[in-house]
Write a protein that holds these residues in place. Structure first.
Motif, short mmCIF file in Angstrom:
data_model
loop_
_atom_site.label_atom_id
_atom_site.label_comp_id
_atom_site.label_asym_id
_atom_site.label_seq_id
_atom_site.Cartn_x
_atom_site.Cartn_y
_atom_site.Cartn_z
N ILE A 101 0.83 -1.21 0.00
CA ILE A 101 0.00 0.00 0.00
C ILE A 101 0.87 1.25 0.00
CG2 ILE A 101 -1.63 1.36 1.39
CD1 ILE A 101 -2.85 -1.30 2.28
N GLY A 102 1.93 1.24 0.79
CA GLY A 102 2.82 2.40 0.85
C GLY A 102 3.46 2.69 -0.50
N ALA A 103 3.85 1.63 -1.22
CA ALA A 103 4.45 1.82 -2.54
C ALA A 103 3.43 2.41 -3.51
CB ALA A 103 4.98 0.49 -3.07
N HIS A 104 2.19 1.93 -3.43
CA HIS A 104 1.14 2.42 -4.33
C HIS A 104 0.85 3.89 -4.06
CE1 HIS A 104 -2.55 0.89 -6.73
NE2 HIS A 104 -2.30 2.13 -7.03
N ILE A 105 0.64 4.24 -2.80
CA ILE A 105 0.35 5.62 -2.44
C ILE A 105 1.54 6.51 -2.78
CG2 ILE A 105 -0.10 7.22 -0.54
CD1 ILE A 105 -1.61 4.96 0.86
N GLY A 106 2.74 6.01 -2.50
CA GLY A 106 3.95 6.79 -2.77
C GLY A 106 4.09 7.12 -4.24
N TRP A 107 3.87 6.13 -5.10
CA TRP A 107 4.05 6.38 -6.54
C TRP A 107 3.01 7.38 -7.03
CZ3 TRP A 107 2.03 6.60 -11.32
CH2 TRP A 107 2.95 6.62 -12.39
N LEU A 108 1.75 7.19 -6.62
CA LEU A 108 0.71 8.10 -7.08
C LEU A 108 0.93 9.52 -6.56
CD1 LEU A 108 -2.55 5.95 -6.76
CD2 LEU A 108 -1.20 6.44 -8.80
N SER A 109 1.42 9.63 -5.34
CA SER A 109 1.68 10.95 -4.76
C SER A 109 2.81 11.67 -5.48
CB SER A 109 2.01 10.83 -3.27
OG SER A 109 0.94 10.27 -2.54
N GLU A 110 3.87 10.93 -5.77
CA GLU A 110 5.06 11.52 -6.37
C GLU A 110 4.90 11.75 -7.87
OE1 GLU A 110 8.05 8.74 -5.24
OE2 GLU A 110 7.64 9.04 -3.09
N HIS A 111 3.95 11.09 -8.49
CA HIS A 111 3.74 11.23 -9.93
C HIS A 111 2.27 11.54 -10.22
CE1 HIS A 111 7.29 8.59 -9.43
NE2 HIS A 111 7.75 9.24 -10.46
N ARG A 112 1.73 12.46 -9.44
CA ARG A 112 0.30 12.75 -9.55
C ARG A 112 -0.08 13.21 -10.95
NH1 ARG A 112 -3.12 17.04 -5.79
NH2 ARG A 112 -5.12 16.78 -6.87
N ALA A 113 0.67 14.15 -11.52
CA ALA A 113 0.34 14.66 -12.85
C ALA A 113 0.43 13.56 -13.90
CB ALA A 113 1.26 15.82 -13.22
N LEU A 114 1.44 12.70 -13.77
CA LEU A 114 1.59 11.61 -14.72
C LEU A 114 0.43 10.63 -14.60
CD1 LEU A 114 3.19 10.04 -16.84
CD2 LEU A 114 4.56 9.04 -14.99
N TYR A 115 0.02 10.32 -13.38
CA TYR A 115 -1.13 9.44 -13.17
C TYR A 115 -2.39 10.03 -13.81
CZ TYR A 115 -5.00 7.15 -10.76
OH TYR A 115 -6.17 6.49 -10.48
N GLN A 116 -2.61 11.33 -13.61
CA GLN A 116 -3.77 11.97 -14.20
C GLN A 116 -3.68 11.98 -15.72
OE1 GLN A 116 -3.41 15.67 -12.05
NE2 GLN A 116 -4.97 15.08 -10.56
N TYR A 117 -2.47 12.14 -16.24
CA TYR A 117 -2.25 12.08 -17.69
C TYR A 117 -2.62 10.68 -18.21
CZ TYR A 117 0.44 11.93 -22.08
OH TYR A 117 0.82 11.78 -23.39
N LEU A 118 -2.19 9.65 -17.49
CA LEU A 118 -2.50 8.29 -17.90
C LEU A 118 -3.99 8.02 -17.83
CD1 LEU A 118 0.40 6.36 -16.12
CD2 LEU A 118 0.24 6.96 -18.54
N MET A 119 -4.65 8.57 -16.83
CA MET A 119 -6.09 8.39 -16.72
C MET A 119 -6.81 9.04 -17.91
SD MET A 119 -6.97 6.56 -14.13
CE MET A 119 -8.70 6.99 -13.87
N ARG A 120 -6.33 10.21 -18.32
CA ARG A 120 -6.90 10.87 -19.49
C ARG A 120 -6.68 10.02 -20.74
NH1 ARG A 120 -7.91 16.32 -19.73
NH2 ARG A 120 -7.00 16.40 -21.82
N GLN A 121 -5.49 9.45 -20.87
CA GLN A 121 -5.19 8.63 -22.03
C GLN A 121 -6.00 7.35 -22.04
OE1 GLN A 121 -3.53 10.08 -24.41
NE2 GLN A 121 -3.31 11.77 -22.95
N SER A 122 -6.37 6.86 -20.85
CA SER A 122 -7.16 5.64 -20.79
C SER A 122 -8.54 5.85 -21.42
CB SER A 122 -7.32 5.17 -19.34
OG SER A 122 -8.19 6.03 -18.62
N VAL A 123 -8.99 7.10 -21.45
CA VAL A 123 -10.29 7.43 -22.04
C VAL A 123 -10.15 7.79 -23.51
CG1 VAL A 123 -12.25 9.00 -21.94
CG2 VAL A 123 -11.18 8.20 -19.82
N THR A 124 -9.12 8.60 -23.83
CA THR A 124 -9.00 9.13 -25.18
C THR A 124 -7.86 8.52 -25.99
OG1 THR A 124 -7.52 10.92 -24.46
CG2 THR A 124 -9.89 11.34 -24.38
N GLY A 125 -6.95 7.83 -25.31
CA GLY A 125 -5.76 7.33 -25.99
C GLY A 125 -5.87 5.89 -26.44
#
Length: 226
Positions: A101-125
């Motif tokens: 859980i710590g690794a998951h939260i850590g990655w999302l916290s440290e790469h928040r913009a990238l995660y949001q970018y990937l979420m956008r691409q999951s819909v349009t990409g």
């Protein structure tokens, strides 16, 4: 040798290697641009980050979707590298749960913009990397759960459902926390999710008559049947 029996053209080989290197450089520039400009980053901003004209990028990528796909694949590699060490971790069940859980939260916290970018691409990409990564983590957890359920003589059929459910719980809760922390800091969120995850695992084990001590190393199993 080529299909015609002649040695490969050294210039072509060097060009292919140089082209691949430049693609990687543009992808890394894209990662930096996402961190700087956010998930709605444009190709123009990526080109600026790389120090080239926008048209230069299209000498190495067929179109914007090709660039987005390459960035998504690089992100998937990063996430995979983040989680890879966890699958060989030993210790207590609670420690293993909290580490994941710590690794998951850590990655999302440290790469928040990238995660949001990937979420956008999951819909349009062209590729849903977030779904791919969640599935990969869930598959690893499924193998782990099947092993221990089998060790206890319990029904292994529940392993996959639990694994996917837990990954969804942690990912969706953390994604919401990033947008609306609600007064929780990162450590508090990790502890909260850890308790929820352990409660689900504990309930599953108890349903088949097994009580497992969450603070006893799995190499020294401390459990009894009800």
């Amino acid at each position: 040798m080529t299909s015609s029996g002649t040695p490969p053209d050294g210039r072509a080989t060097r060009w292919a290697g140089q082209r691949e290197r430049r693609r990687r450089e543009f992808v890394e520039a894209g990662m930096r641009a996402i961190a700087r400009y956010g998930p709605e980053v444009s190709t123009e901003q990526i080109a600026d980050e790389a120090g080239v004209a926008r048209t230069r990028i299209y000498k190495h990528f067929s179109d914007t979707a090709d660039l987005q796909r390459a960035i998504a694949l690089r992100a998937a590699e990063m996430i995979g590298a983040q989680f890879a060490p966890l699958w060989g971790v030993s210790g207590t069940p609670r420690e293993m749960v909290q580490a994941t859980i710590g690794a998951h939260i850590g990655w999302l916290s440290e790469h928040r913009a990238l995660y949001q970018y990937l979420m956008r691409q999951s819909v349009t990409g062209p590729r849903d990397v977030v779904a791919d990564v969640k599935a990969a983590i869930a598959r690893q957890l499924t193998v782990l759960f099947e092993y221990y359920l089998g060790l206890f003589g319990a029904d292994q059929r529940v392993a996959e459902t639990i694994a996917y459910g837990l990954v969804g719980l942690v990912e969706s809760s953390t994604a919401h926390w990033l947008d609306a922390p609600g007064g929780f800091d990162r450590g508090e969120l990790s502890d909260l999710l850890g308790r929820w995850v352990w409660s689900i695992l504990d309930d599953t084990l108890r349903s088949v008559g097994i009580v497992l001590n969450p603070d006893s190393p799995l190499s020294e199993l401390d459990f009894r049947r009800l």
